[in-house]
Design a protein around this motif. Sequence first.
Motif, PDB file in Angstrom:
ATOM      1  N   MET A  29       0.821  -1.202   0.000  1.00 42.90           N
ATOM      2  CA  MET A  29       0.000   0.000   0.000  1.00 42.90           C
ATOM      3  C   MET A  29       0.859   1.257   0.000  1.00 42.90           C
ATOM      4  SD  MET A  29      -2.973  -1.177   2.673  1.00 42.90           S
ATOM      5  CE  MET A  29      -4.062  -2.560   2.292  1.00 42.90           C
ATOM      6  N   VAL A  30       1.915   1.281   0.808  1.00 43.07           N
ATOM      7  CA  VAL A  30       2.810   2.431   0.834  1.00 43.07           C
ATOM      8  C   VAL A  30       3.485   2.612  -0.523  1.00 43.07           C
ATOM      9  CG1 VAL A  30       4.928   3.343   1.859  1.00 43.07           C
ATOM     10  CG2 VAL A  30       3.189   2.285   3.324  1.00 43.07           C
ATOM     11  N   ALA A  31       3.884   1.515  -1.128  1.00 42.30           N
ATOM     12  CA  ALA A  31       4.525   1.596  -2.446  1.00 42.30           C
ATOM     13  C   ALA A  31       3.569   2.152  -3.487  1.00 42.30           C
ATOM     14  CB  ALA A  31       5.018   0.219  -2.866  1.00 42.30           C
ATOM     15  N   ARG A  32       2.304   1.761  -3.416  1.00 44.65           N
ATOM     16  CA  ARG A  32       1.317   2.270  -4.380  1.00 44.65           C
ATOM     17  C   ARG A  32       1.106   3.774  -4.189  1.00 44.65           C
ATOM     18  NH1 ARG A  32      -3.035  -0.573  -6.714  1.00 44.65           N
ATOM     19  NH2 ARG A  32      -1.740  -2.424  -6.415  1.00 44.65           N
ATOM     20  N   ALA A  33       1.026   4.227  -2.964  1.00 43.62           N
ATOM     21  CA  ALA A  33       0.840   5.653  -2.704  1.00 43.62           C
ATOM     22  C   ALA A  33       2.052   6.458  -3.153  1.00 43.62           C
ATOM     23  CB  ALA A  33       0.581   5.874  -1.211  1.00 43.62           C
ATOM     24  N   THR A  34       3.237   5.981  -2.809  1.00 44.16           N
ATOM     25  CA  THR A  34       4.467   6.692  -3.196  1.00 44.16           C
ATOM     26  C   THR A  34       4.577   6.802  -4.706  1.00 44.16           C
ATOM     27  OG1 THR A  34       5.572   5.865  -1.212  1.00 44.16           O
ATOM     28  CG2 THR A  34       6.974   6.680  -2.998  1.00 44.16           C
ATOM     29  N   GLU A  35       4.241   5.727  -5.393  1.00 42.45           N
ATOM     30  CA  GLU A  35       4.264   5.743  -6.859  1.00 42.45           C
ATOM     31  C   GLU A  35       3.301   6.778  -7.419  1.00 42.45           C
ATOM     32  OE1 GLU A  35       3.280   2.654 -10.567  1.00 42.45           O
ATOM     33  OE2 GLU A  35       3.366   1.923  -8.491  1.00 42.45           O
ATOM     34  N   LYS A  36       2.133   6.875  -6.837  1.00 38.22           N
ATOM     35  CA  LYS A  36       1.133   7.839  -7.312  1.00 38.22           C
ATOM     36  C   LYS A  36       1.595   9.283  -7.066  1.00 38.22           C
ATOM     37  CE  LYS A  36      -2.191   7.319  -8.922  1.00 38.22           C
ATOM     38  NZ  LYS A  36      -2.611   7.420 -10.347  1.00 38.22           N
ATOM     39  N   TYR A  37       2.174   9.563  -5.920  1.00 38.49           N
ATOM     40  CA  TYR A  37       2.633  10.927  -5.626  1.00 38.49           C
ATOM     41  C   TYR A  37       3.795  11.327  -6.526  1.00 38.49           C
ATOM     42  CZ  TYR A  37      -0.236  10.215  -1.447  1.00 38.49           C
ATOM     43  OH  TYR A  37      -1.290   9.954  -0.591  1.00 38.49           O
ATOM     44  N   GLU A  38       4.635  10.384  -6.844  1.00 36.53           N
ATOM     45  CA  GLU A  38       5.719  10.678  -7.786  1.00 36.53           C
ATOM     46  C   GLU A  38       5.171  10.911  -9.184  1.00 36.53           C
ATOM     47  OE1 GLU A  38       8.404   7.431  -7.550  1.00 36.53           O
ATOM     48  OE2 GLU A  38       9.273   8.049  -5.615  1.00 36.53           O
ATOM     49  N   GLU A  39       4.190  10.140  -9.543  1.00 37.29           N
ATOM     50  CA  GLU A  39       3.563  10.289 -10.867  1.00 37.29           C
ATOM     51  C   GLU A  39       2.939  11.671 -11.029  1.00 37.29           C
ATOM     52  OE1 GLU A  39      -0.437   8.549 -13.022  1.00 37.29           O
ATOM     53  OE2 GLU A  39       0.739   7.180 -11.761  1.00 37.29           O
ATOM     54  N   LEU A  40       2.334  12.184  -9.976  1.00 36.19           N
ATOM     55  CA  LEU A  40       1.677  13.501 -10.017  1.00 36.19           C
ATOM     56  C   LEU A  40       2.630  14.650  -9.698  1.00 36.19           C
ATOM     57  CD1 LEU A  40      -1.691  12.596  -8.221  1.00 36.19           C
ATOM     58  CD2 LEU A  40      -1.271  12.838 -10.676  1.00 36.19           C
ATOM     59  N   ASP A  41       3.892  14.344  -9.432  1.00 33.73           N
ATOM     60  CA  ASP A  41       4.930  15.342  -9.168  1.00 33.73           C
ATOM     61  C   ASP A  41       4.555  16.248  -8.000  1.00 33.73           C
ATOM     62  OD1 ASP A  41       7.284  16.750  -9.421  1.00 33.73           O
ATOM     63  OD2 ASP A  41       6.524  18.070 -11.003  1.00 33.73           O
TER      64      ASP A  41
END
Length: 555
Positions: free
Chosen positions: A393-405
């Motif tokens: 779950m943490v990995a999914r959130a971190t990936e999304k925040y990086e994707e949205l810059d």
Amino acid sequence: MTEYGRGQGSEPWHPDDPLYGDGGWGGQQTQQGQQSPYGGQPQHYPQQPQTHQQYGDWGTGEQHGYGGQQYPQYDQQQQPQYDQQQQPQYDQNGWPTGSYPQDPYAADPTDPYAQQSGTYGGEQPDHYATPDAYPPPEPPGRRRADPEPQTDWDPGPDQGEHAFFAGGGDEDDAGDDEPGDRSGRGDRRGRGGKERKRRSGLACLVVVVVFGGGIAGVGYFGYQFYQDRFGSAPDFAGAGNGEQVTVTIPKGSGGYAIGQELKKAGVVKSVDAFVAAQSANPQGKSIQDGVYTLQKEMSAASAVELMLSPKSRDNLIIAEGKRNVAIYELIDKRLELDKGTTAKVAESKWKSLGLPDWAVNHGDVKDPLEGFLYPSSYAVAKDQKPEAVLKQMVARATEKYEELDFEGKAESLGLEGPWELVTVASLVQAEGKTHEDFRKMSEVIYNRLKATNTETNQKLQFDSTFNYLLGQSEIDISESEINSNPDPYNTYTNRGLPPGPIGNPGEEALQAALDPTGDGWMYFVATDGMHKTEFAKTIAEHEKLVEKFNASRGN
């Protein structure tokens, strides 16, 4: 006397000189009445035998030859003698008369090449003193037929042609062989015709069997090749055999990856069949990762249809806006663990779960993982550990925040960093009732955080933050209760944002936090108390909305 091609010399002829020859190219004939073949009229004289001489004495010492080539002059004792019987006689017309020994290889008088050495019937001297190395060619009449080239391979009685294909096997063949046949056919065929017939029949049978087997083999492999390239992929029939099986589809899996997992579990018979069925189904591409409860030996089409149905999904679903405490309970239930187990793991191991650097070391935060258990569907099996689920779950959130810059855009929105941007998104998610409200709610937050805000003096005054503080979800909160609680999460008594997120925002709330409206919204009220939110720009408009809310509540 010297001429071109003739010279004086005292050195004897060397036996290794290849230009030595009687009447050779460029040489002068020493016999009376003869000239070089390159000058004068052609000379006619009978072919005379030549003899090899060992030249120890050079007679007169005069030499003849082209380019200083030495030719010996013979004295009378060395000249070959011919008697009258050997000399031809000529009549007045020039025709020979009388009898003389016939030379079967005599040269044709009209042949301009007959006067040169090396013609048939004459012998040439061995210029290299090795007569056996270069024997003179024999006349055509005396030549033996060249022997047939021999090889080390012995193909059989007929030099590679089997008796069956050569028409052999009959009894009449036994008398056709010559005793001296070099291939030895006569000895081998002398056994009799019946045995030959039996062998020929056996050979025929072997050929038929081999040929038939080859055709069968080619046909089989050709069919397999056709099936592999053009035929239908192997597939089961029906909706399964009744035996249930749980299949976990990893994140990012495409059609072939999903098919491989299903085939491994015994659900479908081949990967190609599943891929074909998925492509044929209009919604086939929408199959997501997660845990599915299926049956073994299903047709590929049935497997696709069931995976598209919510009935087959056995994933852990995290809804948008859910707080961490609720997610911990869901994980415990899914893994069949005691209540509170996952919460303890989160509290003790949160630093090792993969949070980005900008998400740590914030003061007064109640749960460092809040806002990082991203709402989605997760494949959670019973044998997994809570730590592994939380990492997903943490990995999914971190990936999304990086994707949205989030790191790059936070400053442009007047925030100190991405941590505050996640907090804003969590407030948008908590206060907005519908997705249409999110961008307006985002503008209300940014307007109230401005230093120029004299309406609320940079206080958000959100019930959601106070409810998070108390771990509740209440609408009716008394002013005395709110005003008496100084906790940093109480945005009625504290300016600015709370210490951290108050839930886990979904995709639309994140997008709204990045792109607020610009209409000047400052206030909002849930006029029906549950599903409808209305917005206002001034305090007067806000008071009207409050009256509407009180009316809906019967106050």
